[in-house]
Design a protein around this motif. Structure first.
Motif, PDB file in Angstrom:
ATOM      1  N   GLY A 152     -10.279   2.571   3.458  1.00  0.00           N
ATOM      2  CA  GLY A 152      -9.394   1.542   2.168  1.00  0.00           C
ATOM      3  C   GLY A 152     -10.194   2.290   0.721  1.00  0.00           C
ATOM      4  O   GLY A 152      -9.774   1.783  -0.436  1.00  0.00           O
ATOM      5  N   LEU A 153     -10.221   3.002   0.643  1.00  0.00           N
ATOM      6  CA  LEU A 153     -10.572   3.874  -0.097  1.00  0.00           C
ATOM      7  C   LEU A 153      -9.678   4.984  -0.495  1.00  0.00           C
ATOM      8  O   LEU A 153      -9.208   5.970   0.257  1.00  0.00           O
ATOM      9  CB  LEU A 153     -12.188   5.052  -0.265  1.00  0.00           C
ATOM     10  CG  LEU A 153     -13.493   4.270  -0.254  1.00  0.00           C
ATOM     11  CD1 LEU A 153     -14.460   5.463   0.698  1.00  0.00           C
ATOM     12  CD2 LEU A 153     -13.250   3.455  -1.271  1.00  0.00           C
ATOM     13  N   SER A 154      -9.344   5.532  -1.461  1.00  0.00           N
ATOM     14  CA  SER A 154      -8.294   6.285  -2.012  1.00  0.00           C
ATOM     15  C   SER A 154      -8.445   7.251  -2.731  1.00  0.00           C
ATOM     16  O   SER A 154      -7.938   8.191  -3.319  1.00  0.00           O
ATOM     17  CB  SER A 154      -6.968   5.619  -2.664  1.00  0.00           C
ATOM     18  OG  SER A 154      -6.512   4.691  -1.188  1.00  0.00           O
ATOM     19  N   HIS A 155      -8.895   6.763  -4.196  1.00  0.00           N
ATOM     20  CA  HIS A 155      -9.614   8.391  -5.253  1.00  0.00           C
ATOM     21  C   HIS A 155     -10.906   7.500  -5.450  1.00  0.00           C
ATOM     22  O   HIS A 155     -11.799   6.693  -5.657  1.00  0.00           O
ATOM     23  CB  HIS A 155      -8.907   7.835  -6.554  1.00  0.00           C
ATOM     24  CG  HIS A 155      -9.122   9.268  -7.351  1.00  0.00           C
ATOM     25  ND1 HIS A 155      -8.570   8.983  -8.752  1.00  0.00           N
ATOM     26  CD2 HIS A 155      -9.740  10.122  -6.861  1.00  0.00           C
ATOM     27  CE1 HIS A 155      -9.329   9.719  -9.158  1.00  0.00           C
ATOM     28  NE2 HIS A 155      -9.701  11.244  -7.895  1.00  0.00           N
TER      29      HIS A 155
ATOM     30  N   THR B 152      -5.849   9.865   1.755  1.00  0.00           N
ATOM     31  CA  THR B 152      -4.438   8.860   2.312  1.00  0.00           C
ATOM     32  C   THR B 152      -4.118   8.826   3.784  1.00  0.00           C
ATOM     33  O   THR B 152      -4.605   9.940   4.165  1.00  0.00           O
ATOM     34  CB  THR B 152      -3.350   9.057   1.450  1.00  0.00           C
ATOM     35  OG1 THR B 152      -2.690   8.064   1.831  1.00  0.00           O
ATOM     36  CG2 THR B 152      -3.031  10.170   1.362  1.00  0.00           C
TER      37      THR B 152
ATOM     38  N   ASN C  13      -8.633   3.964  -8.345  1.00  0.00           N
ATOM     39  CA  ASN C  13      -8.994   3.546  -6.972  1.00  0.00           C
ATOM     40  C   ASN C  13      -7.543   2.361  -6.443  1.00  0.00           C
ATOM     41  O   ASN C  13      -7.538   2.795  -5.036  1.00  0.00           O
ATOM     42  CB  ASN C  13     -10.104   3.651  -6.096  1.00  0.00           C
ATOM     43  CG  ASN C  13      -9.793   3.386  -5.139  1.00  0.00           C
ATOM     44  OD1 ASN C  13      -9.924   4.285  -4.171  1.00  0.00           O
ATOM     45  ND2 ASN C  13     -11.068   2.190  -4.166  1.00  0.00           N
ATOM     46  N   ALA C  14      -8.205   1.451  -7.841  1.00  0.00           N
ATOM     47  CA  ALA C  14      -7.519  -0.005  -6.971  1.00  0.00           C
ATOM     48  C   ALA C  14      -5.985   0.688  -7.491  1.00  0.00           C
ATOM     49  O   ALA C  14      -5.299  -0.170  -6.352  1.00  0.00           O
ATOM     50  CB  ALA C  14      -7.542  -0.460  -7.776  1.00  0.00           C
TER      51      ALA C  14
ATOM     52  N   THR D  45      -4.092   2.916  -4.462  1.00  0.00           N
ATOM     53  CA  THR D  45      -4.258   1.942  -3.290  1.00  0.00           C
ATOM     54  C   THR D  45      -3.120   0.610  -3.494  1.00  0.00           C
ATOM     55  O   THR D  45      -2.820   0.313  -2.723  1.00  0.00           O
ATOM     56  CB  THR D  45      -5.608   0.314  -3.248  1.00  0.00           C
ATOM     57  OG1 THR D  45      -6.588   1.749  -2.802  1.00  0.00           O
ATOM     58  CG2 THR D  45      -5.670  -0.017  -1.193  1.00  0.00           C
TER      59      THR D  45
ATOM     60  N   LYS E  93       0.407   2.279  -2.629  1.00  0.00           N
ATOM     61  CA  LYS E  93       0.301   2.327  -1.283  1.00  0.00           C
ATOM     62  C   LYS E  93       0.653   1.275  -0.229  1.00  0.00           C
ATOM     63  O   LYS E  93       1.495   1.010   0.336  1.00  0.00           O
ATOM     64  CB  LYS E  93      -0.923   3.266  -0.675  1.00  0.00           C
ATOM     65  CG  LYS E  93      -1.216   4.542  -0.880  1.00  0.00           C
ATOM     66  CD  LYS E  93      -2.593   4.773   0.056  1.00  0.00           C
ATOM     67  CE  LYS E  93      -3.601   5.210  -0.864  1.00  0.00           C
ATOM     68  NZ  LYS E  93      -4.584   6.334   0.010  1.00  0.00           N
ATOM     69  N   VAL E  94       0.175  -0.075  -0.785  1.00  0.00           N
ATOM     70  CA  VAL E  94       0.673  -1.075   0.170  1.00  0.00           C
ATOM     71  C   VAL E  94       2.391  -1.838  -0.662  1.00  0.00           C
ATOM     72  O   VAL E  94       2.897  -1.633   0.015  1.00  0.00           O
ATOM     73  CB  VAL E  94      -0.692  -2.600  -0.488  1.00  0.00           C
ATOM     74  CG1 VAL E  94       0.082  -3.853  -0.149  1.00  0.00           C
ATOM     75  CG2 VAL E  94      -1.364  -2.557  -0.365  1.00  0.00           C
TER      76      VAL E  94
ATOM     77  N   THR F 185       3.936   7.950   3.297  1.00  0.00           N
ATOM     78  CA  THR F 185       2.503   8.910   4.038  1.00  0.00           C
ATOM     79  C   THR F 185       3.014   9.384   5.073  1.00  0.00           C
ATOM     80  O   THR F 185       1.928  10.053   5.221  1.00  0.00           O
ATOM     81  CB  THR F 185       1.034   8.229   3.300  1.00  0.00           C
ATOM     82  OG1 THR F 185       1.419   6.664   3.859  1.00  0.00           O
ATOM     83  CG2 THR F 185       1.202   7.469   1.904  1.00  0.00           C
TER      84      THR F 185
END
Length: 124
Positions: free
Chosen positions: A31-34, A49, A71-72, A75, A78-79, A86
């Motif tokens: 759940g963490l991207s940055h 990722t 980060n949000a 994320t 990606k959703v 990816t």
């Protein structure tokens, strides 16, 4: 543990970018991207990722910052794209991996993968 140990083994580099197989680690950064990651007094900005069959990390040594908004945003991207880019990146990486390195952890050795050889001590 792999992330911290890799940075330590490299002598806290200015940057590094690698992949690790999902099957080789416990995904404790799910759940963490940055995000910020501290290792031995050094702070890193981590871009992370999932790109099956790997988890991709890009690490840059930098001062701590509030990365919650970024980060949000990453994320959400990606959703929105359903993870297709990816997944393609992960499959492509499988074909282009040219260098491996062993990271020694308390749970045993873990192989990490690089798309190219990194110059130790390089700023970029």
């Amino acid at each position: 543990e792999v992330l911290s140990q890799h940075l330590r083994q490299r002598g806290l580099p200015h940057w590094t970018s690698y992949c690790v197989k999902y099957s080789a680690v416990r995904n404790d950064q799910f759940g963490l991207s940055h995000f910020n990651w501290r290792v031995n007094g050094a702070n890193y900005h981590i871009l992370r990722t999932g790109c099956f069959p790997f988890i991709k990390y890009h690490c840059s040594r930098a001062a701590p910052q509030d990365l919650a908004l970024q980060n949000a945003a990453f994320t959400a991207l990606k959703v929105l794209n359903a993870g297709i880019p990816t997944l393609l990146y992960g499959i492509g990486s499988w074909f282009f991996v040219s260098v491996t390195e062993t990271v020694h952890t308390s749970h045993g050795p873990v192989t990490i993968y690089f798309l190219n050889k990194e110059d130790e001590g390089a700023m970029y």
